[in-house]
Design a protein around this motif. Sequence first.
Motif, PDB file in Angstrom:
ATOM      1  N   ASP A   1      11.232  29.402 -17.654  1.00  0.00           N
ATOM      2  CA  ASP A   1      11.557  28.169 -16.922  1.00  0.00           C
ATOM      3  C   ASP A   1      11.031  28.240 -15.495  1.00  0.00           C
ATOM      4  N   THR A   2      11.258  29.356 -14.832  1.00  0.00           N
ATOM      5  CA  THR A   2      10.828  29.506 -13.439  1.00  0.00           C
ATOM      6  C   THR A   2       9.311  29.421 -13.331  1.00  0.00           C
TER       7      THR A   2
ATOM      8  N   VAL B   1       8.138  25.708 -13.967  1.00  0.00           N
ATOM      9  CA  VAL B   1       8.413  24.840 -12.807  1.00  0.00           C
ATOM     10  C   VAL B   1       7.425  25.143 -11.686  1.00  0.00           C
TER      11      VAL B   1
ATOM     12  N   LYS C   1       4.794  22.365 -10.141  1.00  0.00           N
ATOM     13  CA  LYS C   1       4.773  22.034  -8.716  1.00  0.00           C
ATOM     14  C   LYS C   1       3.406  22.315  -8.102  1.00  0.00           C
TER      15      LYS C   1
ATOM     16  N   LEU D   1      12.010  19.779 -17.590  1.00  0.00           N
ATOM     17  CA  LEU D   1      11.655  20.594 -16.433  1.00  0.00           C
ATOM     18  C   LEU D   1      10.501  19.955 -15.666  1.00  0.00           C
TER      19      LEU D   1
ATOM     20  N   ASN E   1      10.450  17.913 -11.768  1.00  0.00           N
ATOM     21  CA  ASN E   1       9.769  18.677 -10.716  1.00  0.00           C
ATOM     22  C   ASN E   1       8.376  18.164 -10.378  1.00  0.00           C
TER      23      ASN E   1
END
Length: 347
Positions: free
Chosen positions: A152-153, A156, A160, A190, A194
Motif C-alpha cells: 500500500d505504501t 501510494v 503521488k 488508494l 491520492n
Amino acid sequence: MGKINLLDCTLRDGGYINNWRFGEEVIPDMIEKLEQTKVDVLEIGFLKNEPYQKDRTVFNSMEQVKALIPEKKPGIQYAVMCEVVNPLPLDMLAPADAESADIIRVIVWKTEHDKDGNEVDALEKGFAYCRGIIERGYKLCVQPARVSQYSDTEFVSMVKRFSELDPMAIYVVDSWGTENAEKLLHYMHLADDNMPAHIALGYHGHNNMMQALGVSQAMIRENFNRDIMIDASVYGIGRGAGNLNLELIAKYLNEEYGKGYLLDPMLDVYSDHIAAIYEKEKWGYSVPYFLTAKYNCNPAYARSYSGLRPAQISKTLLRMSAKDRVMFSSENAVRNLEKCGESPCIK
C-alpha cells in the motif's frame, strides 16, 4: 460519477498472440471498423525501437502511426503504447501535432534487473521517460505493471510521484490476471484518494482467472467521483488468457449506463479477422493459465507447460525462484521442470 471511457486495445495487446502481424491490408480495415464502434479511445499499437514492417502494429516513428489514421473521427482519441524497459528513444519521437496519436500509454516497471542480475529500482527511469512524453505534447497514461507487487505504501508513493506529471490517467494494472475484485478495488481506492480529481483512474485486466468483466463492473459500480478508463479488446484477444472482452463490457455499459457503443462492428472485426487468428493460436481461460495466476507467475509458462498434468505444473511453479517466476524464458521453463524431476515435454 465521472465519465466512463472505454479503450480498445485489440491491435496492441492482441498482438501478443500473433506477434502484431495482423496484415498490411487488414490493419486499416480493423481500424475503420473499430472507429465505427464509437469507443472513446482506440489504441493502434506499440512504439518500439525495432524495424518497421507494414504488416505489424509496431512502430518506430509517429509518422507510421499517422499514416493509419489519415482522418480522425470525432469523439475518438487515438493512442499508442510503449514500455519503459524497451522504449522508443525519446529523440526518435516527434512532437505531438493534430495528426499524431493523442495519447501515449507507458508501461512502467517497479524494478528491473541490471547486467549483473541484481534487482534495481525502475520507477524513476519510468518517471523520466513519462516526463519526456509530456514535454513532447502528448497526453500520458501511466500503466504500472503488476500492481500486486506493490505494498500500500509503495503504491501510494508511486501514484503521488506520477501525479506530479499531470497525466491523463493512472491505471491499476492486473498484468497476470492474479487479483480478485476486492484486491483491485483496494488499489483503486488508494489511487482515488491520492491523486488530483482531474486525473482519470484506469483499469487493465487479464482473464487468467476469468475475472476481468466482474472487476470492471465492480469498478463502475463504485461510482468514483472522477473519470474512469477501462481497457478491452475484441473477443478478449491479448496476452496470456486474454483481456476483458470489448463486446461484453460494451453491451453492459449500453444497457446499464446508457452508452451508445455499436456492437455490430466489433463482431465484424471478430468474424472478419480475429476468428482466424484464434483458430491458429488460441487464448482464453485454461487450467495452465489458472495455475500461473495462482502462483503469481509469468503467464508465458502456461503455454510452455500446456501439455503437462496440473499436478506437474503446480509442482514446478511452486518451487520456482521469485526471479524465474517473473522472467520467463524457454530455458527457465525446461530447467525448472528438470529441477523438479519432471519430463521436459513442453511446447
